[in-house]
Design a protein around this motif. Structure first.
Motif, PDB file in Angstrom:
ATOM      1  N   HIS A 137       0.855  -1.190   0.000  1.00 40.23           N
ATOM      2  CA  HIS A 137       0.000   0.000   0.000  1.00 40.23           C
ATOM      3  C   HIS A 137       0.888   1.236   0.000  1.00 40.23           C
ATOM      4  N   PRO A 138       1.463   1.592  -1.165  1.00 36.41           N
ATOM      5  CA  PRO A 138       2.407   2.708  -1.192  1.00 36.41           C
ATOM      6  C   PRO A 138       1.802   4.048  -0.799  1.00 36.41           C
ATOM      7  N   ALA A 139       0.482   4.178  -0.918  1.00 39.96           N
ATOM      8  CA  ALA A 139      -0.151   5.459  -0.570  1.00 39.96           C
ATOM      9  C   ALA A 139      -0.375   5.608   0.927  1.00 39.96           C
ATOM     10  N   ASP A 140      -0.181   4.550   1.680  1.00 38.89           N
ATOM     11  CA  ASP A 140      -0.388   4.580   3.124  1.00 38.89           C
ATOM     12  C   ASP A 140       0.953   4.874   3.797  1.00 38.89           C
ATOM     13  N   PRO A 141       1.156   6.105   4.301  1.00 38.60           N
ATOM     14  CA  PRO A 141       2.470   6.465   4.848  1.00 38.60           C
ATOM     15  C   PRO A 141       2.863   5.645   6.065  1.00 38.60           C
ATOM     16  N   MET A 142       1.895   5.201   6.861  1.00 35.62           N
ATOM     17  CA  MET A 142       2.227   4.411   8.042  1.00 35.62           C
ATOM     18  C   MET A 142       2.734   3.035   7.625  1.00 35.62           C
ATOM     19  N   ARG A 143       2.012   2.387   6.699  1.00 33.78           N
ATOM     20  CA  ARG A 143       2.423   1.054   6.262  1.00 33.78           C
ATOM     21  C   ARG A 143       3.726   1.091   5.479  1.00 33.78           C
ATOM     22  N   ALA A 144       3.899   2.132   4.678  1.00 30.83           N
ATOM     23  CA  ALA A 144       5.114   2.222   3.865  1.00 30.83           C
ATOM     24  C   ALA A 144       6.368   2.227   4.730  1.00 30.83           C
ATOM     25  N   LYS A 145       6.267   2.797   5.931  1.00 32.01           N
ATOM     26  CA  LYS A 145       7.447   2.911   6.800  1.00 32.01           C
ATOM     27  C   LYS A 145       7.736   1.641   7.591  1.00 32.01           C
ATOM     28  N   VAL A 146       6.811   0.698   7.584  1.00 30.14           N
ATOM     29  CA  VAL A 146       7.048  -0.548   8.311  1.00 30.14           C
ATOM     30  C   VAL A 146       6.944  -1.775   7.407  1.00 30.14           C
ATOM     31  N   SER A 147       6.777  -1.568   6.091  1.00 31.81           N
ATOM     32  CA  SER A 147       6.596  -2.705   5.185  1.00 31.81           C
ATOM     33  C   SER A 147       7.810  -3.632   5.172  1.00 31.81           C
ATOM     34  N   HIS A 148       9.000  -3.086   5.460  1.00 30.82           N
ATOM     35  CA  HIS A 148      10.204  -3.918   5.489  1.00 30.82           C
ATOM     36  C   HIS A 148      10.182  -4.914   6.653  1.00 30.82           C
ATOM     37  N   LEU A 149       9.236  -4.745   7.576  1.00 30.09           N
ATOM     38  CA  LEU A 149       9.141  -5.643   8.726  1.00 30.09           C
ATOM     39  C   LEU A 149       8.107  -6.755   8.525  1.00 30.09           C
ATOM     40  N   GLN A 150       7.543  -6.873   7.311  1.00 25.24           N
ATOM     41  CA  GLN A 150       6.466  -7.847   7.092  1.00 25.24           C
ATOM     42  C   GLN A 150       6.864  -9.271   7.481  1.00 25.24           C
ATOM     43  N   GLU A 151       7.978  -9.754   6.955  1.00 26.10           N
ATOM     44  CA  GLU A 151       8.359 -11.143   7.219  1.00 26.10           C
ATOM     45  C   GLU A 151       8.722 -11.354   8.685  1.00 26.10           C
ATOM     46  N   GLN A 152       9.457 -10.406   9.253  1.00 25.44           N
ATOM     47  CA  GLN A 152       9.837 -10.506  10.658  1.00 25.44           C
ATOM     48  C   GLN A 152       8.597 -10.503  11.550  1.00 25.44           C
ATOM     49  N   THR A 153       7.623  -9.645  11.211  1.00 28.89           N
ATOM     50  CA  THR A 153       6.392  -9.580  11.995  1.00 28.89           C
ATOM     51  C   THR A 153       5.584 -10.866  11.848  1.00 28.89           C
TER      52      THR A 153
END
Length: 197
Positions: A137-153
């Motif tokens: 969701h590139p338009a979502d600034p909150m998700r964009a800043k934590v997307s790199h944590l998807q697999e770890q999460t």
């Protein structure tokens, strides 16, 4: 009845929670859903959106308390409550992001959270469904800043639920929202019982 929807960042939890809630409202079930506390947290907004501060103990305790409070309050007056993640998810994330050296205050609080989760969650949630998909969701600034944590999460949530004793029901990957609703409803419907009193 308490149903949790789990998964990593941008797995479609919130969209599914609202779709399921609408599905059951249309069928006359007294249903509500919880919001994800991070979306309205001033702590998270300050850290993630504005880049001020870090994920610290007050932030994680605030999110944990908000998730628990929303669940308790929502379940009090509804026959079915659908939760946008569980309190175990919030604990898993706190355990992942907090530096907690042995014997520290942070470690003691995380131990207390774990103990509470073990005592409360397995006996409280009637079913917890896990979404394996990852969306961007590139338009979502909150998700964009934590997307790199998807697999770890994803790993943290699965491992923590197993550690706590909270079973997860895996939703098949690749389903659209309507198919997810139908798949989950087939499993929730037999568990719904008429309200008493």
């Amino acid at each position: 009845m308490l149903v949790g929807i789990e998964g990593t960042h941008a797995s479609g939890k919130t969209t599914l929670v609202h779709a399921l809630t609408a599905h059951y409202r249309e069928r006359g079930v007294l249903v509500d859903c919880t919001d994800e506390p991070a979306r309205t947290s001033s702590f998270i907004e300050e850290t993630v959106i504005h880049g001020k501060g870090v994920f610290d103990l007050p932030t994680e305790v605030d999110l944990y308390a908000a998730q628990l409070s929303a669940t308790l309050r929502g379940a009090r007056h509804h026959h079915l409550l659908i939760c946008d993640k569980t309190v175990v998810n919030v604990f898993a994330y706190a355990r992942m992001v907090l530096p907690a050296s042995p014997g520290s205050h942070e470690a003691a609080v995380l131990d207390a959270m774990a103990g509470f989760c073990r005592a409360w969650a397995p006996a409280t949630y009637d079913a917890v469904f896990y979404l394996p998909d990852r969306y961007q969701h590139p338009a979502d600034p909150m998700r964009a800043k934590v997307s790199h944590l998807q697999e770890q999460t994803a790993d943290a949530v699965r491992d923590t639920c197993a550690d706590i004793g909270l079973p997860l029901v895996d939703v098949p990957a690749g389903l659209d929202v309507a198919a997810r609703v139908a798949w989950i409803a087939r499993r929730v419907d037999p568990l719904l019982t008429p309200p008493t009193g």
